[in-house]
Every structure is written in structure tokens, then in C-alpha cells.
Write a protein that holds these residues in place. Structure first.
Motif, short mmCIF file in Angstrom:
data_model
loop_
_atom_site.label_atom_id
_atom_site.label_comp_id
_atom_site.label_asym_id
_atom_site.label_seq_id
_atom_site.Cartn_x
_atom_site.Cartn_y
_atom_site.Cartn_z
N VAL A 115 0.86 -1.17 0.00
CA VAL A 115 0.00 0.00 0.00
C VAL A 115 0.90 1.23 0.00
CG1 VAL A 115 -1.77 1.24 1.27
CG2 VAL A 115 -1.76 -1.25 1.27
N ASP A 116 0.61 2.15 -0.89
CA ASP A 116 1.38 3.37 -0.96
C ASP A 116 0.77 4.39 -0.01
OD1 ASP A 116 2.88 5.58 -1.56
OD2 ASP A 116 2.16 5.78 -3.62
N ASP A 117 1.47 4.66 1.10
CA ASP A 117 0.95 5.61 2.06
C ASP A 117 1.59 6.98 1.90
OD1 ASP A 117 3.44 4.98 2.97
OD2 ASP A 117 2.85 4.75 5.07
N HIS A 118 2.24 7.21 0.78
CA HIS A 118 2.92 8.48 0.57
C HIS A 118 2.19 9.32 -0.48
CE1 HIS A 118 6.12 7.08 3.09
NE2 HIS A 118 6.19 5.99 2.38
N VAL A 119 0.90 9.23 -0.51
CA VAL A 119 0.10 9.98 -1.45
C VAL A 119 -0.27 11.31 -0.78
CG1 VAL A 119 -2.06 10.04 -2.73
CG2 VAL A 119 -0.81 7.89 -2.50
N ASP A 120 0.07 12.40 -1.43
CA ASP A 120 -0.32 13.71 -0.91
C ASP A 120 -1.74 14.00 -1.37
OD1 ASP A 120 2.09 14.27 0.39
OD2 ASP A 120 3.00 14.99 -1.47
N LEU A 121 -2.65 14.08 -0.41
CA LEU A 121 -4.03 14.38 -0.74
C LEU A 121 -4.20 15.89 -0.78
CD1 LEU A 121 -5.66 11.68 1.55
CD2 LEU A 121 -5.40 11.61 -0.94
N PRO A 122 -4.96 16.39 -1.75
CA PRO A 122 -5.09 17.84 -1.91
C PRO A 122 -5.95 18.46 -0.82
CG PRO A 122 -6.55 16.70 -3.41
CD PRO A 122 -5.73 15.64 -2.74
N ASP B 181 -9.77 -18.24 -2.21
CA ASP B 181 -10.53 -18.31 -0.96
C ASP B 181 -10.22 -17.16 -0.01
OD1 ASP B 181 -11.89 -20.56 -1.70
OD2 ASP B 181 -10.47 -21.93 -0.75
N THR B 182 -9.43 -16.20 -0.44
CA THR B 182 -9.11 -15.07 0.41
C THR B 182 -9.40 -13.77 -0.33
OG1 THR B 182 -6.81 -14.92 -0.29
CG2 THR B 182 -7.28 -16.32 1.62
N GLN B 183 -9.52 -12.72 0.45
CA GLN B 183 -9.73 -11.41 -0.14
C GLN B 183 -8.97 -10.38 0.68
OE1 GLN B 183 -11.50 -10.23 -3.06
NE2 GLN B 183 -10.15 -8.58 -2.41
N SER B 184 -8.18 -9.57 0.01
CA SER B 184 -7.47 -8.49 0.68
C SER B 184 -8.32 -7.23 0.62
CB SER B 184 -6.12 -8.23 0.02
OG SER B 184 -5.26 -9.32 0.24
N SER B 185 -8.23 -6.46 1.68
CA SER B 185 -9.00 -5.23 1.78
C SER B 185 -8.08 -4.07 2.08
CB SER B 185 -10.03 -5.34 2.91
OG SER B 185 -10.93 -6.39 2.65
N SER B 186 -8.47 -2.90 1.62
CA SER B 186 -7.76 -1.68 1.98
C SER B 186 -8.62 -0.95 3.01
CB SER B 186 -7.52 -0.80 0.76
OG SER B 186 -8.75 -0.35 0.23
N ARG C 84 -3.74 1.22 5.19
CA ARG C 84 -3.85 0.01 6.00
C ARG C 84 -4.61 -1.04 5.22
NH1 ARG C 84 -2.60 1.55 11.49
NH2 ARG C 84 -1.32 3.38 11.14
N GLY C 85 -4.59 -2.26 5.74
CA GLY C 85 -5.34 -3.32 5.09
C GLY C 85 -5.17 -4.63 5.81
N PHE C 86 -5.90 -5.62 5.35
CA PHE C 86 -5.86 -6.96 5.92
C PHE C 86 -6.40 -7.94 4.89
CE2 PHE C 86 -9.88 -5.07 6.99
CZ PHE C 86 -10.81 -6.06 6.73
N THR C 87 -6.19 -9.22 5.15
CA THR C 87 -6.69 -10.28 4.28
C THR C 87 -7.49 -11.26 5.12
OG1 THR C 87 -4.79 -10.05 2.81
CG2 THR C 87 -6.02 -12.12 2.68
N LEU C 88 -8.64 -11.65 4.61
CA LEU C 88 -9.51 -12.62 5.27
C LEU C 88 -9.88 -13.72 4.30
CD1 LEU C 88 -12.23 -10.54 7.18
CD2 LEU C 88 -10.38 -11.87 8.18
N GLY C 89 -10.14 -14.89 4.85
CA GLY C 89 -10.72 -15.97 4.06
C GLY C 89 -12.23 -15.96 4.26
N ARG C 90 -12.97 -16.34 3.25
CA ARG C 90 -14.43 -16.36 3.39
C ARG C 90 -14.86 -17.25 4.53
NH1 ARG C 90 -14.99 -16.44 -2.57
NH2 ARG C 90 -15.65 -14.36 -3.11
N ARG C 91 -14.22 -18.40 4.65
CA ARG C 91 -14.63 -19.35 5.68
C ARG C 91 -14.10 -18.98 7.06
NH1 ARG C 91 -13.34 -22.48 1.19
NH2 ARG C 91 -15.18 -23.31 0.22
N SER C 92 -12.98 -18.26 7.13
CA SER C 92 -12.39 -17.95 8.43
C SER C 92 -13.30 -17.07 9.27
CB SER C 92 -11.03 -17.29 8.27
OG SER C 92 -11.16 -16.02 7.68
N ALA C 93 -14.07 -16.22 8.64
CA ALA C 93 -14.96 -15.34 9.38
C ALA C 93 -16.08 -16.13 10.04
CB ALA C 93 -15.55 -14.28 8.45
N ARG C 94 -16.49 -17.26 9.45
CA ARG C 94 -17.57 -18.06 10.03
C ARG C 94 -17.07 -19.11 10.99
NH1 ARG C 94 -20.88 -18.97 4.81
NH2 ARG C 94 -21.69 -16.89 4.60
#
Length: 157
Positions: A15-22, A47-52, A71-81
Motif C-alpha cells: 500500500v502506498d501511504d505516501h500519497v499527498d491528498l489535496p 478463498d481469500t480477499q485483501s481489503s484496503s 492500512r489493510g488486511f486479508t480474510l478468508g471467506r470461511r475464516s470469518a464463520r
């Protein structure tokens, strides 16, 4: 050493956290929160999905002003259940994603005195042209927003 021609490239999930927002048109800050969206799915991770995850402030005119999205994380569809197999098939994964969002926005440094990085968020908001301090943010309601893409991904689970 230059990366050109060396075969170096950024990790696909980096993830690029060096973006200057206007700067934005000023407004009164009335809320603060986090937004979770899907990152492009990797072909080898069916079976996984990364999120920002980013954080924003809500202004009195309804605008949400993004402060960061590093920031971000990755979850598996089944891991949440897996934690509660008897739970509602949509609500439990949604709660799991919400908990993950709230976890990743916390400071990484255990020596930080703040339970949430309010001072840093206030600095980011001021850099966007908003007049707010950490104590203002701390006193506001905090909202977690899951984009429509996240909600659809959870429903497919």
C-alpha cells in the motif's frame, strides 16, 4: 541503487501511504471513521480477499474527507464463520470484517499513549485544510463503512 532495470518491483499487496491528498474546501468536522474496500483479488488466492482500509472525517455538509488509506488486511471467506458456525451467514462475517477494520486502524507502536491515533489524524485533517484537533476527533462518533463491493463479497461467502 536504482530499481530501474534491476528487476525490483513493489509487492503486489503493498500500500502506498505516501500519497499527498489535496486540500479541501473547509467545513466543520462532525464525525470520523474508517472505510474498507476490496483490493484486486490475486489469481492464486481464490478463498481469500485483501481489503484496503482508510480513515476519513465527515463534514457537516455530508462530505467525507479521506485522511489516509494505508492500512489493510486479508480474510478468508470461511475464516470469518469458523468462530461462530451457528451465526447468521451474513452478519457474522460482517462483524468479523468490522473488527478487523477497527484493529488495523490502531497504532502499531505499543508505546503510543493514545488508544487511537487521534493526533496523527488531526494532523492529516489539518494538512487537508480542516480546522480540527485531536480532542475534537476523540469526542466524535466513529463509524465503520464497508463499501458495496465488500458487502457483495460477504454475501457470496
Amino acid at each position: 541503487m536504482s530499481g530501474a532495470g534491476s528487476g525490483w518491483q513493489a509487492y503486489p499487496d503493498a500500500v502506498d501511504d505516501h500519497v499527498d491528498l489535496p486540500p479541501v474546501r473547509p467545513g466543520r468536522v462532525v464525525g470520523v471513521g474508517a472505510i474498507c474496500d476490496l483490493r484486486p483479488q490475486q489469481a492464486d488466492a481464490a478463498d481469500t480477499q485483501s481489503s484496503s482500509v482508510g480513515e476519513f472525517v465527515m463534514l457537516d455538509d455530508g462530505r467525507r474527507v479521506l485522511l489516509h488509506q494505508d492500512r489493510g488486511f486479508t480474510l478468508g471467506r470461511r475464516s470469518a464463520r469458523a468462530a461462530r458456525p451457528d451465526a447468521d451467514p451474513v452478519d457474522e462475517p460482517r462483524e468479523s470484517v468490522t473488527r478487523s477494520v477497527l484493529t488495523v486502524v490502531l497504532p502499531d507502536d505499543e508505546e503510543t499513549a493514545e488508544e487511537h491515533p487521534w493526533s496523527w489524524l488531526a494532523d492529516l485533517a489539518r494538512s487537508r485544510g480542516l480546522d480540527v484537533v485531536a480532542d475534537d476527533l476523540r469526542a466524535l462518533p466513529y463509524e465503520v463503512v464497508l463499501t458495496d463491493d465488500v458487502t457483495r463479497w460477504l454475501a457470496r461467502g
